[in-house]
Design a protein around this motif. Structure first.
Motif, PDB file in Angstrom:
ATOM      1  N   THR A 333       0.805  -1.073  -0.143  1.00 55.82           N
ATOM      2  CA  THR A 333      -0.312  -0.045   0.075  1.00 55.82           C
ATOM      3  C   THR A 333       0.855   1.306  -0.068  1.00 55.82           C
ATOM      4  O   THR A 333       1.994   1.276   0.183  1.00 55.82           O
ATOM      5  N   PRO A 337      -2.973   2.627   5.705  1.00 60.12           N
ATOM      6  CA  PRO A 337      -3.285   1.743   6.770  1.00 60.12           C
ATOM      7  C   PRO A 337      -2.158   1.723   8.000  1.00 60.12           C
ATOM      8  O   PRO A 337      -2.501   1.499   9.092  1.00 60.12           O
ATOM      9  N   THR A 357      -0.106  -7.228  10.575  1.00 61.25           N
ATOM     10  CA  THR A 357      -1.010  -7.324   9.387  1.00 61.25           C
ATOM     11  C   THR A 357      -0.800  -8.631   8.467  1.00 61.25           C
ATOM     12  O   THR A 357      -1.782  -9.284   8.102  1.00 61.25           O
ATOM     13  N   ALA A 364      -5.798  -3.853   5.840  1.00 61.12           N
ATOM     14  CA  ALA A 364      -6.185  -2.595   6.466  1.00 61.12           C
ATOM     15  C   ALA A 364      -7.315  -2.929   7.196  1.00 61.12           C
ATOM     16  O   ALA A 364      -8.290  -2.350   6.898  1.00 61.12           O
ATOM     17  N   CYS A 367      -9.980  -0.290   8.134  1.00 52.79           N
ATOM     18  CA  CYS A 367     -11.059   0.129   7.162  1.00 52.79           C
ATOM     19  C   CYS A 367     -12.443  -0.555   7.668  1.00 52.79           C
ATOM     20  O   CYS A 367     -12.144  -1.753   7.675  1.00 52.79           O
ATOM     21  N   VAL A 371     -10.409   4.626   8.568  1.00 50.16           N
ATOM     22  CA  VAL A 371      -9.696   4.819   7.156  1.00 50.16           C
ATOM     23  C   VAL A 371     -10.847   4.781   6.188  1.00 50.16           C
ATOM     24  O   VAL A 371     -11.633   3.766   6.166  1.00 50.16           O
ATOM     25  N   SER A 393       5.369  -0.817   2.540  1.00 49.53           N
ATOM     26  CA  SER A 393       4.430   0.002   2.695  1.00 49.53           C
ATOM     27  C   SER A 393       5.028   1.242   2.445  1.00 49.53           C
ATOM     28  O   SER A 393       6.175   1.700   2.918  1.00 49.53           O
TER      29      SER A 393
END
Length: 442
Positions: A333, A337, A357, A364, A367, A371, A393
């Motif tokens: 990403t 996140p 993660t 994420a 979310c 987010v 990231s």
């Protein structure tokens, strides 16, 4: 792209000098981001659907993980099936953090409601924070030392082993996370092949301190610097990925306006054209770039790149982004996140969050709570379905990397890609051995 190199022995005459051409090495490439491109954009729907889809997906994933960890010793129950107090059982649900300092629309309207205004915050962790586990119908408060409220965030799906007491509180004895998925065998390469990761070009910035470094980068990619042997190494760069912050990023957002961003379009197109002329380029948007702010972000509009789109090697891609480069799955990403998880937990290392993660098997988890994302209905696009070989990231404060090794032999190169505008640094990954190092252009 052809690189022209000059090499001659010490005894050769100037007239004997003959240039040598080197071809850019090529590997197979597949864009695997279909689920990010085709996500539903129906804003008439509620966000509860994405949580339901996430929970249903992870119930299937956690079934095997629960059996592996606890065998069939305990019943797997839903919250509505909890009947007997102090009886050990397993429940699967989505974690939700009750946070005292979490931003609220009521606090934003404090003037009208005559509430004492809250101080501006960038970190929302408090010692009084607590956890609840919820499914489609109910929620229950969690307590227990084996699950640290400050090491998790809202949106993570897990299985907890424990029992309910008379007060309706679930005491957790152990936790089962989804864990990193099985990884497909990584191919074996006979020679080095490099992927360049960079982020935070900030071409709309009013400061031009990093422009010289960008030109050095372009010369390096083009094979116009270094010795003949060094240029041969540069020809092995098979792909360049820009992880967001192309126009602007968090580091300079306060000093920019719309006019600055619009006027930078020509510079962004020129940079993209220059890179695409010598190597395949994947351009990801970031949260401060001129595209929709909601994840998953769609690719930049092609009208921003009238020159670069002439090259087949130029790719406008989504954020998050997933692709297969020579048999190596690459996922990442532009950094939103990871930064959000830092705001709502005591996790302060980008690398540690990347590992978390992977353990949560979700790109994420915050979310859509904190987010912004589109209200997906049938599926949760942020689920990590396949274990990547490279997981990155963007928009990090500094370069950091680590080789993550999973319980089932997974090998994942974690990369925190630094903001180029501030650090003048890019990350290089060698696909032959997954080694990673930084290179500074200053």
């Amino acid at each position: 792209m052809l690189f022209k190199e000059a090499s001659r022995s010490s005894t050769a005459k100037q007239s004997d000098f003959q240039p040598t051409e080197l071809e850019r090495h090529v590997v197979d490439y597949v864009d695997c981001s279909k689920r990010f491109y085709e996500v539903s954009r129906d804003f008439s729907k509620q966000y509860a659907h994405i949580y339901s889809a996430r929970l249903n997906t992870f119930r299937n994933i956690l079934g095997a993980a629960i059996h592996k960890k606890w065998s069939n010793k305990y019943k797997i129950l839903k919250l509505c099936e909890l009947r007997e107090k102090h009886t050990l059982c397993v429940i699967v649900g989505t974690l939700f953090k009750l946070q005292e300092l979490k931003p609220s629309i009521l606090k934003e309207l404090s003037d009208q409601l005559e509430i004492i205004p809250q101080p501006a915050r960038t970190h929302f962790v408090h010692d009084a924070d607590s956890l609840v586990l919820e499914d489609e119908l109910q929620r229950i408060k969690l307590v227990g030392e084996c699950i640290d409220v400050h090491q998790v965030v809202t949106g993570v799906v897990c299985a907890v082993l424990g029992s309910e007491n008379e007060d309706g509180i679930f005491t957790v004895k152990d936790v089962c996370w989804p864990g990193c998925n099985i990884q497909k065998p990584l191919p074996t390469l006979n020679s080095d092949r490099y992927v360049v990761l960079m982020s935070g070009l900030n071409l709309a910035s009013k400061s031009a301190d990093h422009i010289f470094s960008l030109h050095l980068l372009l010369e390096w990619l083009s094979g116009m610097s270094g010795t003949a042997e060094y240029q041969e190494e540069i020809s092995k760069v098979v792909r360049v990925i820009v992880a967001g912050g192309v126009f602007a990023s968090h580091s300079n957002e306060s000093s920019l306006n719309e006019t600055d961003v619009i006027s930078a379009a020509e510079s962004v197109d020129a940079f993209s054209t220059a890179v695409s002329a010598v190597a395949p380029l994947d351009l990801m948007p970031g949260c401060k770039d001129p595209t929709g702010i909601m994840l998953p972000q769609k690719p930049f509009h092609y009208c921003l790149f009238p020159k670069a789109i002439e090259y087949k090697s130029f790719n406008r891609v989504s954020n998050p982004y997933e692709c297969d480069i020579g048999g190596f799955l690459c996922l990442g990403t532009s950094g939103e996140p990871v930064k959000d998880i830092m705001r709502y937990s005591k996790l302060d290392s980008h690398l540690e969050i990347l590992k978390k993660t992977l353990q949560w098997r979700h790109l994420a988890p915050t979310c859509p709570d904190t987010v912004p994302c589109t209200p997906c209905i049938d599926t949760d696009p942020f689920t990590i379905y396949n274990c990547p070989a490279i997981y990155f990231s963007g928009d990090s404060n500094e370069f950091a990397t680590e080789l993550y090794e999973g319980e089932d032999g997974q090998r994942v190169r974690l990369v925190c890609v630094p903001d180029f505008c501030n650090t003048k640094t890019v990350a290089l990954i060698n696909l032959a051995n997954l080694e990673c190092y930084s290179m500074m252009f200053a």
